[in-house]
Design an enzyme around this catalytic site. Structure first.
Site, PDB file in Angstrom:
ATOM      1  N   TYR A   1       0.847  -1.207   0.000  1.00 34.63           N
ATOM      2  CA  TYR A   1       0.000   0.000   0.000  1.00 34.63           C
ATOM      3  C   TYR A   1       0.877   1.250   0.000  1.00 34.63           C
ATOM      4  CZ  TYR A   1      -3.718   3.243   1.295  1.00 34.63           C
ATOM      5  OH  TYR A   1      -4.611   4.297   1.303  1.00 34.63           O
TER       6      TYR A   1
ATOM      7  N   LYS B   1       1.320   4.125  -2.914  1.00 31.63           N
ATOM      8  CA  LYS B   1       0.970   5.532  -2.702  1.00 31.63           C
ATOM      9  C   LYS B   1       2.176   6.442  -2.929  1.00 31.63           C
ATOM     10  CE  LYS B   1      -3.323   4.855  -2.039  1.00 31.63           C
ATOM     11  NZ  LYS B   1      -4.308   5.353  -3.009  1.00 31.63           N
TER      12      LYS B   1
HETATM   13  P1  NAP Z   1     -13.297   2.816  -0.119  1.00 30.50           P
HETATM   14  O1  NAP Z   1     -14.394   3.383   0.700  1.00 30.50           O
HETATM   15  O2  NAP Z   1     -12.922   1.380   0.062  1.00 30.50           O
HETATM   16  O3  NAP Z   1     -13.629   3.104  -1.659  1.00 30.50           O
HETATM   17  C1  NAP Z   1     -12.798   2.646  -2.690  1.00 30.50           C
HETATM   18  C2  NAP Z   1     -13.658   2.259  -3.879  1.00 30.50           C
HETATM   19  O4  NAP Z   1     -12.787   1.815  -4.940  1.00 30.50           O
HETATM   20  C3  NAP Z   1     -14.618   1.107  -3.555  1.00 30.50           C
HETATM   21  O5  NAP Z   1     -15.911   1.418  -4.032  1.00 30.50           O
HETATM   22  C4  NAP Z   1     -14.012  -0.059  -4.328  1.00 30.50           C
HETATM   23  O6  NAP Z   1     -14.944  -0.999  -4.760  1.00 30.50           O
HETATM   24  C5  NAP Z   1     -13.399   0.664  -5.517  1.00 30.50           C
HETATM   25  N1  NAP Z   1     -12.416  -0.184  -6.197  1.00 30.50           N
HETATM   26  C6  NAP Z   1     -11.554  -1.063  -5.633  1.00 30.50           C
HETATM   27  N2  NAP Z   1     -10.841  -1.673  -6.585  1.00 30.50           N
HETATM   28  C7  NAP Z   1     -11.267  -1.181  -7.783  1.00 30.50           C
HETATM   29  C8  NAP Z   1     -10.916  -1.440  -9.132  1.00 30.50           C
HETATM   30  N3  NAP Z   1      -9.965  -2.346  -9.449  1.00 30.50           N
HETATM   31  N4  NAP Z   1     -11.544  -0.735 -10.106  1.00 30.50           N
HETATM   32  C9  NAP Z   1     -12.505   0.175  -9.794  1.00 30.50           C
HETATM   33  N5  NAP Z   1     -12.882   0.457  -8.534  1.00 30.50           N
HETATM   34  C10 NAP Z   1     -12.265  -0.219  -7.529  1.00 30.50           C
HETATM   35  O7  NAP Z   1     -11.934   3.636   0.090  1.00 30.50           O
HETATM   36  P2  NAP Z   1     -11.727   5.180   0.468  1.00 30.50           P
HETATM   37  O8  NAP Z   1     -11.404   5.244   1.886  1.00 30.50           O
HETATM   38  O9  NAP Z   1     -12.797   6.004  -0.123  1.00 30.50           O
HETATM   39  O10 NAP Z   1     -10.365   5.439  -0.328  1.00 30.50           O
HETATM   40  C11 NAP Z   1     -10.356   6.086  -1.595  1.00 30.50           C
HETATM   41  C12 NAP Z   1      -8.906   6.341  -1.980  1.00 30.50           C
HETATM   42  O11 NAP Z   1      -8.291   7.169  -0.988  1.00 30.50           O
HETATM   43  C13 NAP Z   1      -8.051   5.066  -2.046  1.00 30.50           C
HETATM   44  O12 NAP Z   1      -7.133   5.179  -3.093  1.00 30.50           O
HETATM   45  C14 NAP Z   1      -7.335   5.069  -0.703  1.00 30.50           C
HETATM   46  O13 NAP Z   1      -6.119   4.383  -0.767  1.00 30.50           O
HETATM   47  C15 NAP Z   1      -7.128   6.558  -0.489  1.00 30.50           C
HETATM   48  N6  NAP Z   1      -6.956   6.935   0.915  1.00 30.50           N
HETATM   49  C16 NAP Z   1      -7.916   6.679   1.851  1.00 30.50           C
HETATM   50  C17 NAP Z   1      -7.699   7.056   3.176  1.00 30.50           C
HETATM   51  C18 NAP Z   1      -8.704   6.810   4.269  1.00 30.50           C
HETATM   52  O14 NAP Z   1      -8.369   7.030   5.451  1.00 30.50           O
HETATM   53  N7  NAP Z   1      -9.924   6.401   3.961  1.00 30.50           N
HETATM   54  C19 NAP Z   1      -6.506   7.666   3.531  1.00 30.50           C
HETATM   55  C20 NAP Z   1      -5.564   7.928   2.559  1.00 30.50           C
HETATM   56  C21 NAP Z   1      -5.798   7.550   1.246  1.00 30.50           C
HETATM   57  P3  NAP Z   1     -15.227  -2.305  -3.850  1.00 30.50           P
HETATM   58  O15 NAP Z   1     -15.796  -1.775  -2.566  1.00 30.50           O
HETATM   59  O16 NAP Z   1     -16.210  -3.094  -4.657  1.00 30.50           O
HETATM   60  O17 NAP Z   1     -13.918  -2.988  -3.652  1.00 30.50           O
END
Ligand code: NAP
Length: 269
Positions: A163, A167
């Protein structure tokens, strides 16, 4: 004081065609809701069509589109851009929010499959989406690309090997593409969120793999962020007010990565 530029409210995204991957959940969904509220046409993209449709169903007004795409697969990404071109004829903004997190297995116990899937979705998926979209933006006079990095791309988090590498890669992808595509009028920026309440972090918490109390003590603001905090930063970077900002990785982390003292940042009462 009037808050208008060229007849539009500051931060307006009126009539912009905005493709958001991972739009079915978390940060992508929050961005879709906020951008639509500022006048954008949303193309909600997710791995499951129900997730993408669910986001679109929750938006007011016409002019949005839901698509099922796996961002790690080039044919799937190509089908996405073809569908958007057929419907809207252009892409003004891309938000690459699709991503997956990992369990915290020690690196010496991980296998290649685990590493590969995370790199494929988070890093290669962002690369494929940037490339396919920029080919369109170059022809239509420019646009804005926004990537999702993370504090994990800035500081070393033990056992979050793939991860964090993905990133860190997204941050460098952002700087390289901003440097390369500025002549085409394409701005490329990233946000690097800290710990934000979303489905991704809720799942890690439920599995006992995120310790909220420890995060709060380590955070100068004493809290986790909200999806809206990140969506607002994305909306600013997408707007014309950010026209001279490109190649940055903006922390949205409540000073988590700025903090360096040895004691707890927020000891509480
Ligand atoms: P999330 O709620 O899990 O949403 C991510 C979405 O991406 C889910 O709907 C997932 O679908 C979809 N996805 C996964 N694999 C995919 C693929 N191969 N093609 C198309 N869609 C796909 O995550 P989030 O927290 O919103 O995170 C969004 C982004 O921000 C990510 O890149 C994460 O690494 C980054 N981020 C998040 C945080 C945090 O604290 N939340 C912090 C730093 C960075 P499924 O549910 O069906 O798998």
């Amino acid at each position: 004081m009037a808050s208008e530029v060229g007849g539009l409210p500051v931060g307006s995204l009126a009539e912009r065609v905005v493709v958001i991957t991972g739009a079915g959940s978390g940060l992508g969904r929050a961005a879709a809701e906020l951008f639509a509220g500022r006048g954008a046409h949303i193309v909600a993209v997710d791995l499951a069509v129900d997730s993408a449709s669910g986001t679109i169903d929750g938006l007011l007004g016409e002019g949005h589109l839901a698509l099922q795409v796996d961002v790690s697969l080039q044919p799937s990404v190509d089908a996405l851009t073809a569908a958007v071109l057929a419907r809207f004829g252009r892409i003004d903004v891309l938000v690459n929010s699709a991503g997956i997190a990992e369990g915290r297995a020690p690196t010496l116990e991980q296998d290649l499959e685990h590493w590969q899937r995370i790199i494929d979705v988070n890093l290669t998926g962002s690369y494929l989406m940037c490339q396919a979209t920029a080919r369109i933006m170059r022809e239509t006079g420019g646009g804005v690309i926004l990537n999702l990095s993370s504090i994990a791309g800035v500081i070393g988090l033990p056992r979050r090997t793939a991860y964090s590498a993905s990133k860190g890669g997204v941050s460098m992808l952002t700087r390289v593409l901003a440097s390369e595509w500025a002549p085409y009028g394409i701005r490329v920026n990233a946000v690097a969120p800290g710990y934000i309440h979303t489905a991704m972090t809720e799942k890690l918490m439920a599995e006992g793999r995120l310790d909220v109390d420890a995060i709060v003590r380590r955070s100068p603001t004493g809290e986790m962020g909200t999806a809206t905090d990140v969506a607002e930063a994305l909306a600013f970077l997408a707007s014309d007010q950010a026209r001279f900002i490109t190649g940055v990785v903006l922390p949205v982390d409540g000073a988590y990565t700025a903090y360096g003292a040895p004691e707890d940042a927020f000891p509480g009462d």
